[in-house]
Design a protein around this motif. Structure first.
Motif, short mmCIF file in Angstrom:
data_model
loop_
_atom_site.label_atom_id
_atom_site.label_comp_id
_atom_site.label_asym_id
_atom_site.label_seq_id
_atom_site.Cartn_x
_atom_site.Cartn_y
_atom_site.Cartn_z
N GLU A 92 0.84 -1.20 0.00
CA GLU A 92 0.00 0.00 0.00
C GLU A 92 0.87 1.25 0.00
N TYR A 123 0.25 5.77 0.22
CA TYR A 123 -0.69 6.71 0.81
C TYR A 123 -0.54 8.09 0.20
N HIS A 124 -1.69 8.73 0.02
CA HIS A 124 -1.72 10.12 -0.44
C HIS A 124 -2.81 10.83 0.36
N ALA A 125 -2.45 11.91 1.01
CA ALA A 125 -3.43 12.68 1.78
C ALA A 125 -3.85 13.90 0.97
N PRO A 142 1.13 6.39 6.19
CA PRO A 142 -0.02 7.30 6.10
C PRO A 142 0.17 8.60 6.88
N ALA A 186 2.20 10.97 4.80
CA ALA A 186 1.33 11.57 3.77
C ALA A 186 0.48 12.68 4.36
N GLU A 187 -0.09 12.43 5.54
CA GLU A 187 -0.93 13.43 6.19
C GLU A 187 -0.13 14.68 6.53
N ILE A 216 -6.98 10.46 3.89
CA ILE A 216 -5.85 9.69 3.39
C ILE A 216 -6.39 8.63 2.44
N VAL A 269 -5.74 5.29 0.56
CA VAL A 269 -4.89 4.10 0.61
C VAL A 269 -4.91 3.52 -0.80
#
Length: 119
Positions: A3, A5-7, A44, A47-48, A71, A73
């Motif tokens: 996985e 992650y992009h926030a 994550p 990313a946040e 976020i 996933v």
């Protein structure tokens, strides 16, 4: 890495669902960011934190932005690996933040969460 992650800002979710994440029309939030690149993280919370800093720099986002960070996933198996590289904007990057050169289709998003879901 299964996985990534992009926030992002929750009000953008409709556009992301319709058009995917990224693309040449993406607005640059940083002078060193590249158009058409999606910035991803292995963690994550990283990313946040990137989203938090970006939103603080964007005057068009309302003051209540802190409550509206989500976020995404992303299933890395659904991405084109030839478009994924280490984020060269981060000094001494050990590979914990990545650049994806292209559009990530919404079908690659397996979950939408808040940062508190990961704490």
């Amino acid at each position: 890495m299964k996985e990534l992650y992009h926030a992002t800002f929750e009000p953008l979710l409709g556009k992301i669902k319709a058009e995917g994440l990224g693309g040449s029309s993406s607005k640059r939030l940083w002078t060193d960011s590249k158009r058409g690149v999606v910035y991803l993280a292995l963690d994550p919370i990283v990313a946040e934190s990137y989203a938090e800093v970006a939103f603080m720099e964007n005057e068009s986002i309302p003051e209540s932005w802190e409550d509206k960070i989500i976020i995404l996933v992303i299933d890395s198996a659904k991405l084109d690996k030839t478009k994924l590289v280490t984020d060269l904007n981060v000094l001494d990057n050990d590979g914990d933040t990545l650049e994806y050169h292209g559009v990530i289709p919404f079908s690659s998003v397996t979950r939408i969460a808040k940062g508190s879901d990961f704490y």
